[in-house]
Design a protein around this motif. Structure first.
Motif, PDB file in Angstrom:
ATOM      1  N   HIS A 197     -22.134  22.303  -0.539  1.00  0.00           N
ATOM      2  CA  HIS A 197     -22.498  21.569   0.681  1.00  0.00           C
ATOM      3  C   HIS A 197     -23.855  22.040   1.162  1.00  0.00           C
ATOM      4  O   HIS A 197     -24.128  23.240   1.204  1.00  0.00           O
ATOM      5  N   HIS A 198     -24.713  21.076   1.477  1.00  0.00           N
ATOM      6  CA  HIS A 198     -26.034  21.388   2.027  1.00  0.00           C
ATOM      7  C   HIS A 198     -25.940  21.321   3.550  1.00  0.00           C
ATOM      8  O   HIS A 198     -25.689  20.254   4.123  1.00  0.00           O
ATOM      9  N   ASN A 199     -26.136  22.463   4.196  1.00  0.00           N
ATOM     10  CA  ASN A 199     -25.908  22.527   5.637  1.00  0.00           C
ATOM     11  C   ASN A 199     -26.917  21.699   6.429  1.00  0.00           C
ATOM     12  O   ASN A 199     -26.550  20.942   7.327  1.00  0.00           O
ATOM     13  N   ASP A 202     -26.303  18.167   5.881  1.00  0.00           N
ATOM     14  CA  ASP A 202     -24.883  17.863   6.065  1.00  0.00           C
ATOM     15  C   ASP A 202     -24.398  16.873   5.001  1.00  0.00           C
ATOM     16  O   ASP A 202     -23.866  15.796   5.291  1.00  0.00           O
TER      17      ASP A 202
END
Length: 481
Positions: A197-199, A202
């Motif tokens: 997951h890419h923070n 999102d």
């Protein structure tokens, strides 16, 4: 410290590596070394300590070669001799001195100075036992490299394989590129991905299972010959032939088909073998294998029919592998229980793999795969249930996979939709829909053939390594409890 010796010196200036000394002077006899004295400063890990009265010897290694050091008390300073007396097996030292040969004719450095470089606090395995525990070798590769010279040779061969592959493709006008390792859609193969997951954005991302769809986008963009040596990640089981993180060569050549790549693959494998290990005749386990062209060729359904006929003692017709019901019935007769989502093509491939793979020891191209298991391949013009695809088998396992690329965007969309239906039916390895890739095809992908080659498996072959973990420096291991 009481001797005024820094236990962790910042540098040591050597004039030669141990390997350089052995290579340059290992063949010189006593007279040659006396006629032209060779002074040197070198360093390495202590691999042996021997004392015979007043005669003391060390053996040091730079990881590739070893050389003996003669330690004479009168020839060293008091401090340096005291350092020698405190050395342990595994310590690193630097030494300066002159080359000579002992009475036993061993190339040796007569030490005039000795420098302590670092302490080995944990005893190394005894030299006559080596490091035989397989799990420890994989978990502590640094220790494996210290005590098992064959391990280092495997990874030196791996480096030469990669260099030879780059040379092969660069000489043929290919462009080496890098494509994303984190992708919004896991595509290019039928495999389960790792999810992350890419923070900041999102968004869910996948570690790539193959670079294929990105490389073909580049061919759409006009790069007619392109390749990448890349890391791929598949969230699947571990075996002697599978590691979740592995290295793949993928290349694409415009205006070509899978027949062109068969000829090119034969040339590539034999050329790389000769450059990496000096021969295209190899030993793998109990087998002697010739990697010299030409390679045997067998179609998948014909191979499956022949093997099934031999197993059952009755003829098996091509139609038996073409219909879902007849293929499922044949599989059950052979002791293979098909998954409910499998069609006739998937069952035919399963029959082939179960019955044929063990016999594919010499290099063999298995060609013309079912369309069902090849969502990115071009169909044969006279047989829509079959695609122009081949896999290269050597030593009973797959080394390469190639096909004429599907470049019809409408057909590609239909194939993706069929894969989505299989996913809905429970096949977690089925391919996802990639709208942007279909959009790229709408701009026009010229007739193109592409191939993936498993680097780890190729190195296994060329180093006679029975497990993929033997050729990966740091294979994935379950944590120790």
């Amino acid at each position: 410290m009481r001797l005024g010796v820094d236990p962790y010196p910042r540098a040591f200036k050597r004039t030669d590596t141990v390997t350089d000394l052995v290579s340059a002077h290992g063949a010189k006899d006593v007279e040659a070394l006396e006629a032209s004295p060779v002074r040197t400063t070198t360093a390495g890990r202590v691999m042996a300590i021997r004392s015979f009265g007043k005669a003391n010897f060390l053996v040091i290694s730079d990881g590739r070669s070893r050389i003996q050091i003669y330690i004479k008390k009168d020839a060293l300073s008091e401090r340096d001799f005291a350092v020698f007396k405190l050395l342990d097996f595994g310590d690193y030292v630097g030494v300066a001195g002159k080359l000579f040969r002992t009475r036993t004719n061993e190339l040796t450095i007569f030490a005039s100075s000795l420098e302590f470089l670092v302490k080995c606090f944990i005893p190394l395995p005894e030299k006559w036992h080596g490091l035989s525990d397989i799990e420890t070798r994989y978990r502590q590769r640094y220790l494996d490299l210290v005590v098992n010279p064959d391990s280092r040779r495997v990874f030196e061969t791996r480096s030469r394989v990669l260099a030879a592959l780059r040379s092969f493709f660069n000489a043929r006008g290919y462009l080496e590129v890098e494509t994303p390792m984190m992708q919004p859609i896991a595509g290019g193969a039928l495999a389960r991905p790792f999810v992350t997951h890419h923070n900041a954005l999102d968004m869910q991302l996948f570690l790539r299972i193959a670079p294929e769809l990105y490389l073909k986008r580049l061919t759409v963009g006009g790069i007619e010959r392109v390749y990448e040596i890349n890391r791929n990640f598949r969230n699947e089981g571990i075996s002697t032939q599978h590691n979740p993180e592995f290295t793949m060569l993928e290349f694409y050549q415009a205006y070509s088909d899978y027949q062109d790549l068969m000829a090119m693959t034969e040339e590539m494998i034999s050329t790389v073998a000769r450059e990496a290990i000096g021969t295209d005749q190899i030993a793998f386990g109990e087998h002697q294998i010739s990697l010299a062209p030409p390679y045997r060729r067998v179609s998948l359904r014909e191979g499956a029919r022949t093997a099934a006929s031999a197993r059952l003692g009755t003829p098996v017709a091509d139609a038996d592998l073409r219909g879902p019901e007849t293929a499922a019935a044949l599989a059950r007769t052979l002791g293979i229980e098909p998954h409910p989502s499998w069609g006739a093509g998937r069952i035919a491939m399963e029959v082939f793999e179960r019955l044929n793979e063990a016999q594919l020891v010499q290099p063999t191209f298995v060609y013309d795969f079912p369309t069902e298991v090849s969502p990115l391949s071009k169909q044969k013009p006279d047989d829509p249930d079959t695609v122009e695809r081949f896999e290269l088998y050597v030593a009973s396992f797959e080394v390469a996979n190639a096909f004429s690329e599907l470049n019809d965007p409408a057909e590609q969309r239909r194939r993706f939709e069929a894969q989505l239906a299989e996913r809905a039916a429970g096949d977690l390895d089925a391919h996802a829909m990639d709208e942007d890739y279909v959009h790229a095809l709408e701009y026009g992908l010229p007739p193109t053939a592409g191939e993936g080659v498993g680097i780890d498996r190729l190195v296994m072959l060329l180093t006679n390594s029975p497990s993929i973990r033997d050729v990966i420096l740091f294979p994935l291991m379950r944590p120790r409890q």
